[in-house]
Write a protein that holds these residues in place. Sequence first.
Motif, PDB file in Angstrom:
ATOM      1  N   ARG A 238       0.851  -1.189   0.000  1.00  0.00           N
ATOM      2  CA  ARG A 238       0.000   0.000   0.000  1.00  0.00           C
ATOM      3  C   ARG A 238       0.893   1.248   0.000  1.00  0.00           C
ATOM      4  O   ARG A 238       0.640   2.211  -0.720  1.00  0.00           O
ATOM      5  CB  ARG A 238      -0.881  -0.024   1.244  1.00  0.00           C
ATOM      6  N   THR A 239       1.972   1.185   0.799  1.00  0.00           N
ATOM      7  CA  THR A 239       2.921   2.307   0.810  1.00  0.00           C
ATOM      8  C   THR A 239       3.502   2.528  -0.577  1.00  0.00           C
ATOM      9  O   THR A 239       3.565   3.660  -1.067  1.00  0.00           O
ATOM     10  CB  THR A 239       4.065   2.032   1.804  1.00  0.00           C
ATOM     11  N   LYS A 241       2.281   1.747  -3.403  1.00  0.00           N
ATOM     12  CA  LYS A 241       1.244   2.293  -4.274  1.00  0.00           C
ATOM     13  C   LYS A 241       1.024   3.774  -3.950  1.00  0.00           C
ATOM     14  O   LYS A 241       0.900   4.601  -4.850  1.00  0.00           O
ATOM     15  CB  LYS A 241      -0.044   1.508  -4.051  1.00  0.00           C
ATOM     16  N   ALA A 242       1.022   4.074  -2.663  1.00  0.00           N
ATOM     17  CA  ALA A 242       0.730   5.450  -2.248  1.00  0.00           C
ATOM     18  C   ALA A 242       1.826   6.408  -2.653  1.00  0.00           C
ATOM     19  O   ALA A 242       1.601   7.606  -2.727  1.00  0.00           O
ATOM     20  CB  ALA A 242       0.507   5.505  -0.745  1.00  0.00           C
ATOM     21  N   LYS A 243       3.055   5.908  -2.887  1.00  0.00           N
ATOM     22  CA  LYS A 243       4.065   6.868  -3.312  1.00  0.00           C
ATOM     23  C   LYS A 243       4.102   7.027  -4.814  1.00  0.00           C
ATOM     24  O   LYS A 243       4.908   7.788  -5.331  1.00  0.00           O
ATOM     25  CB  LYS A 243       5.432   6.555  -2.704  1.00  0.00           C
ATOM     26  N   GLY A 244       3.220   6.321  -5.507  1.00  0.00           N
ATOM     27  CA  GLY A 244       3.081   6.557  -6.937  1.00  0.00           C
ATOM     28  C   GLY A 244       3.910   5.636  -7.791  1.00  0.00           C
ATOM     29  O   GLY A 244       4.173   5.929  -8.956  1.00  0.00           O
TER      30      GLY A 244
ATOM     31  N   LEU C  54      -6.366   9.175  -2.662  1.00  0.00           N
ATOM     32  CA  LEU C  54      -5.220   8.715  -3.438  1.00  0.00           C
ATOM     33  C   LEU C  54      -5.615   7.729  -4.527  1.00  0.00           C
ATOM     34  O   LEU C  54      -4.759   7.241  -5.242  1.00  0.00           O
ATOM     35  CB  LEU C  54      -4.200   8.015  -2.522  1.00  0.00           C
ATOM     36  N   LEU C  56      -6.628   4.734  -4.017  1.00  0.00           N
ATOM     37  CA  LEU C  56      -6.089   3.417  -3.683  1.00  0.00           C
ATOM     38  C   LEU C  56      -7.116   2.313  -3.914  1.00  0.00           C
ATOM     39  O   LEU C  56      -6.782   1.142  -3.876  1.00  0.00           O
ATOM     40  CB  LEU C  56      -5.604   3.382  -2.230  1.00  0.00           C
ATOM     41  N   ARG C  84      -1.706   8.203 -10.526  1.00  0.00           N
ATOM     42  CA  ARG C  84      -0.439   7.644 -10.055  1.00  0.00           C
ATOM     43  C   ARG C  84       0.622   8.739  -9.955  1.00  0.00           C
ATOM     44  O   ARG C  84       1.403   8.775  -9.016  1.00  0.00           O
ATOM     45  CB  ARG C  84       0.029   6.540 -10.999  1.00  0.00           C
ATOM     46  N   ARG C  87       0.143  10.685  -6.791  1.00  0.00           N
ATOM     47  CA  ARG C  87       0.441  10.012  -5.523  1.00  0.00           C
ATOM     48  C   ARG C  87       1.890  10.259  -5.127  1.00  0.00           C
ATOM     49  O   ARG C  87       2.799  10.088  -5.924  1.00  0.00           O
ATOM     50  CB  ARG C  87       0.262   8.498  -5.668  1.00  0.00           C
ATOM     51  N   GLY C  88       2.088  10.623  -3.907  1.00  0.00           N
ATOM     52  CA  GLY C  88       3.441  10.836  -3.426  1.00  0.00           C
ATOM     53  C   GLY C  88       3.995  12.186  -3.814  1.00  0.00           C
ATOM     54  O   GLY C  88       4.939  12.682  -3.217  1.00  0.00           O
ATOM     55  N   PHE C  95       1.116   5.799   7.589  1.00  0.00           N
ATOM     56  CA  PHE C  95       0.197   4.790   8.120  1.00  0.00           C
ATOM     57  C   PHE C  95       0.445   4.522   9.602  1.00  0.00           C
ATOM     58  O   PHE C  95       1.424   4.959  10.181  1.00  0.00           O
ATOM     59  CB  PHE C  95       0.332   3.500   7.324  1.00  0.00           C
ATOM     60  N   HIS C 119       9.220  10.582  -9.058  1.00  0.00           N
ATOM     61  CA  HIS C 119       8.694  11.858  -9.541  1.00  0.00           C
ATOM     62  C   HIS C 119       9.787  12.838  -9.981  1.00  0.00           C
ATOM     63  O   HIS C 119       9.482  13.904 -10.463  1.00  0.00           O
ATOM     64  CB  HIS C 119       7.826  12.502  -8.455  1.00  0.00           C
TER      65      HIS C 119
END
Lengths: 338, 407, 348
Positions: A238-239, A241-244, C54, C56, C84, C87-88, C95, C119
């Motif tokens: 999940r992390t 994914k969450a950072k893109g 996000l 998700l 995508r 995100r980030g 979390f 990025h």
Amino acid sequence: MFAYIVRRLFAGVIMLVAMSMMTFVLFFASPIDPARFACGKICSPQQIAQVRKGLGFDRPVWEQWKDFAVGVVKGRDYPADKSLQKSAPNLVAHCAAPCLGYSNVNVTTVRDEFKTRIPVSFSLAIMAFIMWIVGGVGLGVIAALTKGSIIDRSVVGVSLVFFAFPTFFVGLFLLKFLAIKWGIFPVPNYVSIANGGVWNWLVNLVLPGLTLALFYMAGYVRMSRAFVLESMGEDYLRTAKAKGLAPRKILFKHTMRAALTPLVTMAGLDLAGLLGGAIITERVFNYNGLGKLAVDSIAVYDLPTIVGLVLLLGSFVIVANIVVDILYAFIDPRVRVG
Amino acid sequence: MTEMDPAVGAPVAEPALAEHHAASRRNPDAQQVLSVENLRMYFPVKTSGIIRRTVGHVQAVDGVSFQVPAGGSLGLVGESGCGKSTTGRLITRLLRPTGGRIDFDGRDIAQLSQRELLPLRREIQMIFQDPATSLNPRHTVGAIVGAPLQIHKVLPKDKIIPRVQELLEIVGLNPEHYNRYPHEFSGGQRQRIGIARALTLQPKLLVADEPVSALDVSIQAQVINLLQDVQNEFGIGFLFIAHDLAVVRHFCPEVAVMYLGKIVEIADRETLYLRPHHPYTQALLSAVPDVKQAAIGGRRERIRLEGDVPSPILPPSGCRFRTRCAIAQEICAKVEPPLLQIAPRHKVACHFAGELGHAPKEPVTMKVCGVDAHGAPVPGEVPDVQLNEPGFSDRWMDLKTGQLTGA
Amino acid sequence: MSFLSVRDLVVHFPTVDGVVKATEGLSYELDRGKTLGIVGESGSGKSVSSSAILGLHRGTNAQVSGEIFLDGVDLLKINDESIRRKRGREVSMIFQDPLSAMHPYYTVGNQIMEAYRIHHDVSKKQARARTIEMLERVGIPQPDRRVDDYPHQFSGGMRQRAMIAMALINDPGLLIADEPTTALDVTVQAQILDLLQDLQREFNSAIIIITHDLGVVAEMADDVLVMYAGRAVEYGPTKEILVHPEMPYTWGLLSSVPDVVGDTDAKLIPIRGNPPSLLSPPPGCAFHTRCDHRDKVPGDLCRTTVPELTPARAGGNHTKRCHLANPDEVYATEVLPEIAPETLEEQG
């Protein structure tokens, strides 16, 4: 790390000693008299006694084991009885250290017998191993990624079918159709690389390798599917994914590495077991490997060969265990020891 | 899914207990059901060499002394790794202590064998943090709660189920649900089952290790109230172990604070929460986010603790808290501060014990430790302090005068 | 329009047993430099609604509808690749359990660098330098050495710091912190909350902090959103809600949590029963099964009709979802005397 390996090896040696003792004890616990068996069908009590003496079975078990243990370290002569040695000096066979024994059935030392058999079993095992790892893990991952779809179901179902069929059936089936009927492959006959070159060696291994691999593959498909699915629920994905991170990178860098680590244990131990010979497959394809040797020697109560095989197989498993643990330390930083 | 079963999720049966929920008070005349003296637990640390030698010890619990009055409760608070849970496991004798005494009901149980402990297991029970993992998922609630009765052969078989139902009713569960499985209950209800199991044999002492920290906030209060009712009803002594200072404050009239295996401060609730004298207790309390305070006038000033708790394998010399303490001085590295009694029911282990912002300039422990202000031994002075006496004495050291006084 | 504007967000999960209504018609606004606290118990939909920002839930069977405008762009309308890339970079998340949130086989530095290089088209060396800089910023001692450590070699607090470094390395406008301190000790929690506030000031980011702890919200948040069974039941400025809560569930939350100050004899008044199932929530107000005040509402209103989110009497932008006509009065006469007698005395 080094100290850890030494400690493990030491424990392994003790284990082998205990295993050899057990084999001696169990061998003589059998209701069948091995000397009588070796003597043949028509045999007088005197002849049986003579054979028993010649094989060294007349002495107490623990003495026989002691001779064997000394032989491993120093080497020994066969037969062990001094009077017999004197009466027929031309029949005395020397077995150099490390001596695993001398087989009267095969008329050679156990070690020499192993030397001809090991390449056969190893070739087969490695061939099958590569096939089932590539196939099993590949299909397992595909099944996990398409979870619930028709692809997933058919992969799991088909692999289960191959697992359910007995090995001799699958072996004979492949032999009959792929080799004999359609002639896609030659009828397998082990050829060493030295004798026939790499290509010949390889081609002859395909069918027996496949037979074994199909059997093992089912477990690997299911396990790698389960591990991938399990790790897909991990928080760190999940992390990621969450950072893109792109999905492909998540799969190959993050999911697979975590998911496939537990397979290392399974694969290492399965390979070790298989290195000691595949009993049924070797018989079906008439490969003179360790598995066939095991069946043959048990059938004729050939104690030295049986003990030797037990120790050989035991050491494969022990070494494989150590190798797996070392590999783990490289894969998983959390288990690295000082 | 079944967790949400409407039949189970419906309002629970009214508890059979009188509902006063009053915070328990200290009964000054109570006998001590548990008296722990200089309790120590060292876990060996081995080398990774060919021959594994023991090179050190994790001093998980190092010289802890306290008392739990019969029917009363003592709170044990501290952060993870401070040894509070290990202490709980030592008292229930899930672990055998390295040293020290555990006097339970007048008998030292610290070194008893498993067989000798068997009758005592009835008397000391434990409640665990996670009700989901501490109940066997394959046994019915009736089997779980009734198991102690069977093991200890307290009741004939046909009397077990009625007793189980009675217990379920006490903890506020529907007694008809004795043949259901743990997964059919919600988290709070499972903790009630755990409490029923602990009550089965009418113990004298309950060790509750983080009994509510896995529960949702609205459920926490239900379980705390239940524990309080149970305590009042059956007169059970509680050792209440938790990291949540507010929960402990609510439950326990007396509270001990642990840091790195030692008790740094132990006092009655009012003193400990209103006038803590140890810098660690002060920091701990100031770190708790507080709704009411924030609602009225924004944030309180926090004492920032830098860094992490040091390793319990090589704890700092002298005072173990000194590496993170704002008021530490030379003496703190040299001399370990004794757990000094400074009021009728207040002990603190700090050379500079004092209320927040009023730490004394000179160490208050010079005399009892027989050292000067820098921690160097003073010739002729003999340290006169009982380091590990459990409980409180009639005489204590007055911080203002530096003299022993008494009631 | 605010920096973040969530409008009528709905998240449903179809299952074999029916549809789990995790979030129902949630709306809120958040500006840069401000913090929104979302409070609720497990299963109240607080995490689910935030992961929807996000995206998700994309690729799962979740049904998401409504609008989520971030900087004027509706995140629910753009394609997978666009979300995508955001995100980030524009939205980050930290979390609850930093140990399981980091991959155990890769070094902390590796994972933070990865977040940067997704990025930014920079060399490994530059990314590493930036990572060390960031680790230093979040207060990790000897960052040039610790960058090569694995997550298990960090303490809990340091891991959460590292997660914060990872989340903020691309300087996102919005940070979602999902129970960021629940797994941590109280002194470490204080350190992390301080750090978040410092960083917020420095980067002027918007923060959503999801928690069950009203204390954390009280210290961190400008606005509070209380969620129950997938719906917002009370929403408004933090101070306003803590001093004049208007919804019985919020009262329950306040009265069931013990405190470290105040009267030691104060009672804990639990909310009875259990949180409802999101599969088949009770009809009417989802809280009515556990509400002590439903009988004060005439008729069957609480049992039959979901109350609208209406402005509270205290006015301003404080809204609540409750049928009670005189919540201020009930709170002052029935709830407050029970939970905090001393505050009444102070106020005279």
